[in-house]
Scaffold this motif. Structure first.
Motif, PDB file in Angstrom:
ATOM      1  N   THR A   4      73.991 123.931 -22.619  1.00 45.78           N
ATOM      2  CA  THR A   4      74.617 124.974 -23.577  1.00 45.78           C
ATOM      3  C   THR A   4      75.871 125.543 -22.942  1.00 45.78           C
ATOM      4  O   THR A   4      75.584 126.155 -21.554  1.00 45.78           O
ATOM      5  N   ALA A   5      76.803 125.855 -23.377  1.00 42.87           N
ATOM      6  CA  ALA A   5      77.908 127.053 -23.085  1.00 42.87           C
ATOM      7  C   ALA A   5      77.837 127.922 -23.818  1.00 42.87           C
ATOM      8  O   ALA A   5      78.721 127.880 -24.988  1.00 42.87           O
ATOM      9  N   THR A   6      77.731 129.190 -23.639  1.00 40.18           N
ATOM     10  CA  THR A   6      77.735 130.300 -24.362  1.00 40.18           C
ATOM     11  C   THR A   6      79.200 131.264 -24.393  1.00 40.18           C
ATOM     12  O   THR A   6      79.328 131.589 -23.029  1.00 40.18           O
ATOM     13  N   ASP A   7      79.876 131.582 -25.194  1.00 39.54           N
ATOM     14  CA  ASP A   7      81.136 132.162 -25.091  1.00 39.54           C
ATOM     15  C   ASP A   7      80.596 133.735 -24.829  1.00 39.54           C
ATOM     16  O   ASP A   7      79.972 134.199 -25.727  1.00 39.54           O
ATOM     17  N   GLN A   8      80.868 134.192 -23.628  1.00 36.65           N
ATOM     18  CA  GLN A   8      80.866 135.570 -23.190  1.00 36.65           C
ATOM     19  C   GLN A   8      82.413 136.201 -23.076  1.00 36.65           C
ATOM     20  O   GLN A   8      82.243 137.194 -22.490  1.00 36.65           O
ATOM     21  N   GLY A   9      83.253 135.925 -23.861  1.00 36.54           N
ATOM     22  CA  GLY A   9      84.455 136.604 -24.012  1.00 36.54           C
ATOM     23  C   GLY A   9      85.409 136.108 -23.003  1.00 36.54           C
ATOM     24  O   GLY A   9      86.556 135.264 -23.403  1.00 36.54           O
ATOM     25  N   ASP A  10      85.133 136.370 -21.599  1.00 33.63           N
ATOM     26  CA  ASP A  10      86.329 135.884 -20.654  1.00 33.63           C
ATOM     27  C   ASP A  10      85.713 134.599 -19.983  1.00 33.63           C
ATOM     28  O   ASP A  10      86.342 134.153 -19.077  1.00 33.63           O
ATOM     29  N   HIS A  11      84.664 134.325 -20.272  1.00 39.93           N
ATOM     30  CA  HIS A  11      83.807 132.948 -19.568  1.00 39.93           C
ATOM     31  C   HIS A  11      82.971 132.307 -20.573  1.00 39.93           C
ATOM     32  O   HIS A  11      82.511 133.122 -21.337  1.00 39.93           O
ATOM     33  N   TRP A  12      82.673 131.348 -19.931  1.00 43.22           N
ATOM     34  CA  TRP A  12      81.518 130.603 -20.647  1.00 43.22           C
ATOM     35  C   TRP A  12      80.325 130.688 -19.779  1.00 43.22           C
ATOM     36  O   TRP A  12      80.429 130.522 -18.719  1.00 43.22           O
ATOM     37  N   LEU A  13      79.024 130.900 -20.459  1.00 40.90           N
ATOM     38  CA  LEU A  13      77.836 131.077 -19.553  1.00 40.90           C
ATOM     39  C   LEU A  13      77.194 129.585 -19.823  1.00 40.90           C
ATOM     40  O   LEU A  13      76.579 129.169 -20.897  1.00 40.90           O
ATOM     41  N   LEU A  14      77.016 128.693 -18.651  1.00 42.49           N
ATOM     42  CA  LEU A  14      76.581 127.529 -18.939  1.00 42.49           C
ATOM     43  C   LEU A  14      75.192 127.216 -18.216  1.00 42.49           C
ATOM     44  O   LEU A  14      74.825 127.918 -17.087  1.00 42.49           O
ATOM     45  N   ASN A  15      74.348 126.499 -18.966  1.00 41.62           N
ATOM     46  CA  ASN A  15      72.987 126.262 -18.487  1.00 41.62           C
ATOM     47  C   ASN A  15      72.459 124.965 -18.955  1.00 41.62           C
ATOM     48  O   ASN A  15      72.753 124.518 -20.168  1.00 41.62           O
ATOM     49  N   GLY A  16      71.628 124.580 -18.129  1.00 41.62           N
ATOM     50  CA  GLY A  16      71.321 123.021 -18.339  1.00 41.62           C
ATOM     51  C   GLY A  16      71.070 122.315 -17.268  1.00 41.62           C
ATOM     52  O   GLY A  16      71.160 122.668 -16.275  1.00 41.62           O
ATOM     53  N   ALA A  17      70.899 121.049 -17.337  1.00 37.77           N
ATOM     54  CA  ALA A  17      70.649 119.901 -16.282  1.00 37.77           C
ATOM     55  C   ALA A  17      71.083 118.874 -16.801  1.00 37.77           C
ATOM     56  O   ALA A  17      71.139 118.304 -17.956  1.00 37.77           O
ATOM     57  N   LYS A  18      71.669 117.909 -15.698  1.00 34.45           N
ATOM     58  CA  LYS A  18      72.178 116.599 -15.979  1.00 34.45           C
ATOM     59  C   LYS A  18      71.694 115.658 -14.881  1.00 34.45           C
ATOM     60  O   LYS A  18      71.029 116.149 -13.904  1.00 34.45           O
ATOM     61  N   THR A  19      71.485 114.348 -15.316  1.00 38.74           N
ATOM     62  CA  THR A  19      70.809 113.271 -14.583  1.00 38.74           C
ATOM     63  C   THR A  19      71.634 112.160 -14.200  1.00 38.74           C
ATOM     64  O   THR A  19      72.472 111.938 -15.185  1.00 38.74           O
ATOM     65  N   PHE A  20      71.481 111.252 -13.074  1.00 39.65           N
ATOM     66  CA  PHE A  20      72.149 110.112 -12.892  1.00 39.65           C
ATOM     67  C   PHE A  20      73.680 110.256 -12.836  1.00 39.65           C
ATOM     68  O   PHE A  20      74.411 109.275 -13.000  1.00 39.65           O
ATOM     69  N   ILE A  21      74.110 111.264 -12.020  1.00 40.88           N
ATOM     70  CA  ILE A  21      75.617 111.772 -11.938  1.00 40.88           C
ATOM     71  C   ILE A  21      76.037 110.916 -10.833  1.00 40.88           C
ATOM     72  O   ILE A  21      75.769 111.368  -9.746  1.00 40.88           O
ATOM     73  N   SER A  22      76.945 110.038 -10.845  1.00 41.08           N
ATOM     74  CA  SER A  22      77.643 109.432  -9.725  1.00 41.08           C
ATOM     75  C   SER A  22      78.547 110.246  -9.155  1.00 41.08           C
ATOM     76  O   SER A  22      79.328 111.167  -9.769  1.00 41.08           O
ATOM     77  N   ASN A  23      78.839 110.466  -7.836  1.00 42.74           N
ATOM     78  CA  ASN A  23      79.357 111.307  -6.812  1.00 42.74           C
ATOM     79  C   ASN A  23      78.863 112.539  -7.251  1.00 42.74           C
ATOM     80  O   ASN A  23      79.386 113.770  -6.676  1.00 42.74           O
ATOM     81  N   GLY A  24      77.653 112.700  -7.551  1.00 40.97           N
ATOM     82  CA  GLY A  24      76.832 113.999  -7.623  1.00 40.97           C
ATOM     83  C   GLY A  24      77.069 114.964  -6.568  1.00 40.97           C
ATOM     84  O   GLY A  24      77.074 116.166  -6.771  1.00 40.97           O
ATOM     85  N   HIS A  25      76.892 114.352  -5.392  1.00 38.94           N
ATOM     86  CA  HIS A  25      76.974 115.509  -4.047  1.00 38.94           C
ATOM     87  C   HIS A  25      78.214 115.528  -3.569  1.00 38.94           C
ATOM     88  O   HIS A  25      78.716 116.805  -3.246  1.00 38.94           O
ATOM     89  N   LEU A  26      79.208 114.534  -3.644  1.00 37.30           N
ATOM     90  CA  LEU A  26      80.563 114.733  -3.174  1.00 37.30           C
ATOM     91  C   LEU A  26      81.412 115.431  -4.026  1.00 37.30           C
ATOM     92  O   LEU A  26      82.211 116.024  -3.581  1.00 37.30           O
ATOM     93  N   ALA A  27      81.226 115.560  -5.382  1.00 40.48           N
ATOM     94  CA  ALA A  27      82.179 115.974  -6.318  1.00 40.48           C
ATOM     95  C   ALA A  27      82.549 117.370  -5.976  1.00 40.48           C
ATOM     96  O   ALA A  27      81.477 118.437  -5.913  1.00 40.48           O
TER      97      ALA A  27
END
Length: 391
Positions: free
Chosen positions: A141-164
């Motif tokens: 989720t990304a919650t609108d905080q006015g001047d920014h988004w507050l991002l929370n969660g997890a992703k997996t199987f992400i190619s270039n995950g460490h290099l990106a």
């Protein structure tokens, strides 16, 4: 054999790509496999050679080639060389179009020069532990905080995950609307709360750093929204045909290369006092695979031409992805069998192709999803995309 879809300019570019692979990739690839990651120096070398950002405007350091056929050439040569762990096609043909078509002028100036030079490596984070093809299941989720988004969660199987250095994250920006409540947020390296998990232990493509990503109260600037707010699903659907075609093009080229390698092997390898190629069964196997590859090549070339002209639709891209990747799976298995025990040794290209290529029928949409897309299109069943968010 000259292919009508390409011109002499594309042929010259092919020679450039082959030279780069021979000099900058082949000598180091085994070391990258052992390390589980490609050297950043290799990315910068690709940038210096003009192999990154082929379709990016020259004003941002790109090649300015608004012609998908150059990308197709690169995808073919990368696959023929067995260099799948060095994810340049992903960078160019999957992530690049999001930046060139959706980024604001300020975002382009900020990200594209590094994208083209190899200083800024990219990834796209869509898949989650509980959500793959069904985008409605995304829980980040990304919650609108006015001047920014507050991002929370997890992703997996992400190619270039460490290099990106720049990760395009698919996140839910409103709870309602199913897949229609998603947006794309660009998260930059070093942002507090953005953490990378382990380098996942895969059966193939060991040089490719595939990781889990974690976001805990990550403050993403409003300026890092890519494209339309809540428009992420539409953006993903717009760009999936090219992603799937690039996978298909690479799969077809890799299958052809396997047949070439195996044809040479059975000519030289002897059994019962004569070359394997003298056995009728072996000749039939080679004949079948060569014919299947030729037929697949004709269709993928047609799709390349259509996409270069702006006329490729999602159904044909799904057909190409399904057919070419399943062909590669069959050919890799049969070629390994024809190599006998040597085919099981990692020093032989057929062994690496067997394990590296197995993912092709899965990522970019599984074979089953491709058949569903094709079936819905042919039967004019319009139900599911809006309701389920299945690509």
């Amino acid at each position: 054999m000259q292919r009508d879809v390409f011109t002499s300019d594309h042929d010259a570019f092919r020679r450039t790509v082959r030279t780069f692979l021979a000099k900058e990739v082949a000598p180091h690839y085994d070391a990258w496999e052992r390390a589980g990651i490609v050297s950043r120096d290799a990315w910068r070398a690709a940038g210096r050679q003009g192999l990154l950002g082929l379709a990016v405007d020259e004003a941002y350091g790109g090649g300015g080639a608004d012609d998908y056929r150059f990308s197709a050439v690169l995808a073919e040569e990368w696959s023929r060389a067995g260099a799948r762990g060095f994810a340049v096609p992903l960078h160019n043909d999957v992530i690049g179009p999001y930046l060139t078509s959706l980024a604001t002028e300020e975002q382009k100036r900020r990200w594209l020069p590094g994208f083209c030079s190899g200083e800024l490596i990219t990834a796209v984070a869509m898949t989650e532990p509980g959500a793959g093809s069904d985008l409605q299941g995304i829980r980040t989720t990304a919650t609108d905080q006015g001047d920014h988004w507050l991002l929370n969660g997890a992703k997996t199987f992400i190619s270039n995950g460490h290099l990106a250095d720049l990760v395009l994250v698919v996140a839910r920006t409103r709870p309602e609307g199913g897949a229609r409540g998603l947006s794309l947020l660009a998260v930059e390296r070093g942002t507090p709360g953005f953490e990378r998990g382990r380098n996942l232990d895969k059966i193939g493509q060991h040089a490719q750093d595939t990781a889990e990503l974690f976001f805990q109260d990550v403050r993403v600037p409003k300026d890092n929204l890519l494209g339309r707010l809540h428009g992420g699903f539409g953006h993903l659907m717009d760009h999936l045909p090219q992603e799937r075609l690039t996978i298909a093009v690479g799969a077809a080229a890799a299958a052809e290369r396997l047949v070439e390698i195996t044809t040479a092997y059975v000519r030289e390898r002897e059994a019962f006092g004569r070359p394997l190629a003298a056995l009728q069964h072996i000749r039939f196997e080679i004949a079948e695979m060569a014919t299947e590859c030729a037929v697949t090549r004709a269709f993928t070339d047609r799709c390349i031409a259509a996409h270069a002209a702006g006329g490729l639709d999602g159904t044909e891209a799904a057909m190409a992805k399904w057919w070419a990747t399943e062909l590669h799976k069959r050919v890799a298995d049969r070629c390994l069998q024809l190599h006998g025990g040597y085919g099981y040794m990692r020093e032989y290209p057929v062994a690496r192709a067997f394990t590296d290529g197995r993912i092709l029928t899965i990522y970019g949409g599984t074979t089953e999803i491709m058949k569903e897309i094709i079936g819905r299109s042919l039967l004019a069943d319009r139900r599911a995309t809006d309701e389920k968010g299945t690509p």
